[in-house]
Write an enzyme that holds these catalytic residues in place. Structure first.
Site, short mmCIF file in Angstrom:
data_model
loop_
_atom_site.label_atom_id
_atom_site.label_comp_id
_atom_site.label_asym_id
_atom_site.label_seq_id
_atom_site.Cartn_x
_atom_site.Cartn_y
_atom_site.Cartn_z
N HIS A 1 0.69 -1.38 -0.10
CA HIS A 1 -0.10 -0.20 -0.09
C HIS A 1 0.86 1.34 -0.02
CE1 HIS A 1 -3.27 -2.81 0.66
NE2 HIS A 1 -2.77 -2.94 2.11
N HIS B 1 -6.71 -4.49 -1.66
CA HIS B 1 -5.94 -5.62 -1.29
C HIS B 1 -6.17 -6.70 -2.59
CE1 HIS B 1 -6.56 -4.57 2.82
NE2 HIS B 1 -5.51 -4.94 2.87
#
Ligand SMILES: Nc1ncnc2c1ncn2[C@@H]1O[C@H](COP(=O)(O)OP(=O)(O)O)[C@@H](O)[C@H]1O
Ligand SMILES: Nc1ncnc2c1ncn2[C@@H]1O[C@H](COP(=O)(O)OP(=O)(O)O)[C@@H](O)[C@H]1O
Ligand SMILES: [Mg+2]
Ligand SMILES: [Mg+2]
Ligand SMILES: [Mg+2]
Ligand SMILES: [Mg+2]
Lengths: 213, 332, 332, 213
Positions: free
Chosen positions: C57, C219
């Site tokens: 991320h 994700h």
């Protein structure tokens, strides 16, 4: 003469716009995939401008209008180059009232010099000059040999076409394609192609005028 | 072509609107032009910096307009140099009387268009100086061509010359330090995927699943050659070798590093590149004074990266660390 | 799978090395752990903030470690919550005695692992408080499930709670302002392409040339539904409608906007999104106090974006504008 | 007993590691494509740990080692869940010296409760519990019906398999798949699958022991 010049310039503009994708894909191979987009954007603007031109605008005025429009809408390398060419053409056309063989040769010569001055390239560097210059020389040669305007233009067109073929055989040393080194071999130059297209449009225009008019 | 856009013809206009709406404290639009200027332009008593180029390199160049960097960025069509009239308006809008430095990347189109704009501004009596950035070492026999391209190293020119201008230095001094940065910065890049100019609708080239382009520019142009995708350490070592062959660093030298993402490369991967860059420099006893990792000079959605090294001296180092406050680069 | 990596098993370790090498003025590695802490941790007299989650991320979360934001970020395997022992070490390393706030995104794994770590630290006598970010409005009937996910809105929690901690406020006060941000932030995202977890080697899902996923997490999970790619204005209006249905803004309210890239979306496109977001807010007479546009919470090389809106009050607004100095977010 | 337990745990570990890709691809469909990667990473670490365990380590000690290792290497949702399960199993196994039917039932019960305590889910929410709980119940039932250990395990395995099938028919309301709403329908739960795989490995292990030993 104004409407004649407008029609000639429109023929050139139409031809470029029609070949937007071809020019772009040629530029994708050895450049940055925008030559057709740039040129079409420019000539669309030119078309609008010259159609709206005051009827009394002379040849020089229309060429100047074209040059200024190309300069302010095309961008990239081709914008200043073709823009300068038309600006110089306009200067050379000052006072001219017909587009005869001699006038065309003078205007063309000035335009060619404009491209050289602006781009500092010479023949053999895989640029628009490789179509433009041999075409100009063939035109002058043909004129000297007392060929008609249309015949001379046709000869020039042939030379431009050969120029395009020639660009496939050489490595670019000017413009964006020069970064490719050997990888530019085998590809034809987008700018040489657009130069040829303009000339071909003009040739066809004069040819049709001769027949029809 | 999957793009989050409205229409290809509108992307530049709408992007500029989006930039100005996002950062009104930093920038405003020059009404009627594809030009972004500092909100408070012209800044009195300061040499102004104008840069720009085709769009599609965001945050370059609009993201670097602000205190300590650029005074204006001119946005051309995607990957197409802006036209002289736009650059001319930018120059007029930011000149405070102390003169304007044009930071130009070495592409035929940019050079010609900025040149024409400079001539127009000079005709108005504005002092204009130009520097041409040519940091890309990918092209080898560049002497007989148009010379090396300007790529991500340009960001260092903006930062350092911008900081110099902020000190109140005159045009010549700002130009000089910009030239010094240009003389000392080298870059090279590689790509894993092509990118698609919105108006073209298809990618500039295609690559096989395991193929990469080495030594390419920032406009989706093909690079110097293709090869199989190698490990990040191998690829980084290869690019660094090319850069170091040209930059010639000695043990004890100090550099700034820019690991620049081309648009679609995860920051994770850029940090892997950075790790190897630092290892190589450390092995050569070269000190890294500052490291930038991120998307600074992109090529739309191209995956890939470039590495830039700037050899520092006392002056450029101090200016590199000077405060800056722009949408995409802030330094306290 | 084209990635600039060495080996899938090494990406997290090598990335952490790359981060620390790039930003030694901000962060250091906690020896032996996948934990990044402020160079000067523990900061005396200050409540510490610990966040983290799976890797992939970036710049979240390591990029937000520094003055005015996080004291530590814990990096799990790619897209996998870090384990309790790692979080526990982070807590111990940053606690100055004033207590530690854990900023957790609402995923079963993160919640459980951070919970276990909190229990371990509390057993050592460390004061630990937790907040759970759940800004994603994509999931509708979230009441009977695990609740909404935490996505990019988390960045506002880091910024504002981090600024509060920097004032010397106690743990309860820092927790309270974090809760306030959470209560007032809503997000939603969409993707044009999937992403590939390095160790998995193939994308989590596939999309047809003209298909997009709406309402997905960070994700690589599939979203709530698929649809045909629409114009940026239409897609933005759709996401904004969902967000505004939940956040319920009144004319005159003030918000902060985050247009967040998921990794492979050109900044150009994010600015187009931002343009439409501002138009919609302006039409609703909602004032935008601050706008962030860029890659703040990514999903590896996924193309797509999310929009986050944070409704501000006097306190959160002031804290949002407070100085911060971290690798990925600097504010003077 | 130590080497027996080590061998049993190794069988479980091997089975999970062998099915890394299956579990990951199941998780790709309704989760984040890491379940197999997480579990394989964890059980690889477990394998190393238990192989290196001191020979005098008892059943409880080995289970605790497994639990702690899973907690500190798996991460995600499954790490704390399976980790807690093994930690609770270890506590329940304290003082136990053989893994007979009754011991297994007690240990299993504790493990199951651990998962429930940690994850706050119950049956029917499309999680590992949908395999684990019916399997446990079938095991206890079979034991009551005086079936042998291996027979009971086989019955439990069948129930776990049915549990996996059942997860295809329901919408997830816990874990990452819950965000998918209706889209989770038709897909089998990765965690239920890993639970089944562990049980299947254990069953085969006891089966082979019975034959071979
Ligand atoms: N120095 C130069 N002199 C003449 N023509 C040039 C020069 N540099 C480039 N060109 C021409 O310009 C063409 C490319 O134009 P275009 O794609 O519109 O600009 P850009 O390269 O900036 O993208 C080339 O194909 C070439 O013919
Ligand atoms: N609250 C819960 N209780 C029991 N099992 C759960 C719970 N939440 C998730 N799971 C199980 O965890 C599995 C996912 O594990 P994994 O992919 O490793 O973690 P993550 O979802 O964090 O990526 C799911 O398939 C499900 O069986
Ligand atoms: Mg081009
Ligand atoms: Mg171009
Ligand atoms: Mg996960
Ligand atoms: Mg998972």
């Amino acid at each position: 003469m104004s409407s004649f010049t407008v029609a000639a310039l429109e023929a050139v503009a139409d031809r470029i716009i029609q070949h937007k994708e071809l020019l772009t894909s040629l530029d994708a191979a050895i450049g940055d995939a925008d030559h057709g987009i740039n040129m079409a954007r420019g000539f669309e603007a030119v078309r609008v401008k010259i159609r709206a031109a005051a009827p009394e605008t002379d040849i020089s005025g229309l060429l100047k209008m074209t040059g200024m429009t190309l300069i302010s809408t095309v961008g990239g390398a081709s914008g200043p180059l073709y823009g300068t060419a038309f600006m110089r053409a306009a200067a050379a056309a000052q006072g001219k009232e017909t587009l005869d063989q001699e006038a065309i040769a003078q205007i063309w010569s000035a335009a060619l010099q404009g491209i050289k001055d602006r781009g500092k390239a010479s023949r053999g560097e895989k640029t628009m000059l490789d179509a433009m210059e041999p075409a100009y020389e063939a035109f002058v040669e043909a004129a000297k040999a007392e060929k008609s305007l249309v015949e001379s233009l046709e000869v020039a067109c042939e030379a431009a076409k050969e120029g395009i073929e020639f660009t496939k055989t050489i490595i670019a040393t000017k413009g964006r394609a020069s970064y490719l080194g050997e990888r530019s071999l085998g590809h034809q130059d987008p700018g040489a192609t657009s130069s040829y297209l303009m000339l071909a449009a003009l040739t066809e225009f004069f040819h049709n005028q001769q027949l029809g008019a | 072509m999957k793009k989050v856009i409205n229409a290809p013809e509108q992307v530049v206009e709408e992007m500029l609107q989006g930039i100005v709406l996002a950062h009104p404290q930093y920038v405003r639009r020059l009404e009627g032009f594809d030009v972004i200027v500092r909100t408070n332009a012209p800044v009195a008593g300061k040499v102004a910096l104008v840069s720009g180029g085709g769009s599609g390199h965001e945050p370059s160049h609009g993201g670097f307009v602000g205190k300590g960097m650029l005074d204006s960025a001119v946005a051309g069509a995607v990957f197409t140099s802006p036209t002289p009239d736009q650059v001319y308006e930018a120059i007029k809008a930011v000149d405070s009387g102390k003169g304007v430095l044009l930071v130009i990347k070495n592409y035929t189109g940019d050079v010609m268009n900025f040149d024409m704009a400079a001539e127009m501004a000079e005709a108005d009596g504005i002092k204009v100086a130009k520097v041409i950035v040519n940091d890309d070492v990918a092209v080898e026999n560049s002497t007989w061509t148009t010379g090396r391209r300007g790529i991500a190293g340009t960001v260092f020119v903006h930062k350092i010359a911008g900081a110099k201008a902020e000190t109140g230095a005159d045009l010549e001094a700002v130009q000089q330090v910009a030239e010094k940065v240009i003389a000392n910065v080298r870059s090279m890049g590689m790509a894993l995927t092509p990118c698609t100019v919105p108006a073209a609708g298809k990618p500039g080239f295609t690559l096989a699943e395991n193929e990469v382009e080495i030594g390419l520019g920032i406009h989706g142009e093909p690079g110097t050659h293709r090869e199989e995708l190698r490990s990040v350490d191998e690829t980084t070592a290869h690019l660094m070798e090319k850069i170091l062959a040209d930059l010639k660093l000695a043990s004890g030298d100090e550099v700034a590093v820019l690991v620049n993402g081309l648009g679609a490369t995860p920051l994770m991967e850029l940090y892997l590149v950075n790790r190897k860059v630092h290892q190589i420099l450390s092995d050569a006893s070269v000190k890294v004074a500052k490291t930038l990792v991120g998307n600074y000079m992109t090529s739309l959605e191209m995956a890939g990266f470039s590495i830039s090294l700037l050899k520092l001296d006392a002056e450029t180092k101090e200016l590199l660390f000077a405060a800056a406050d722009t949408p995409a680069f802030v330094q306290a």
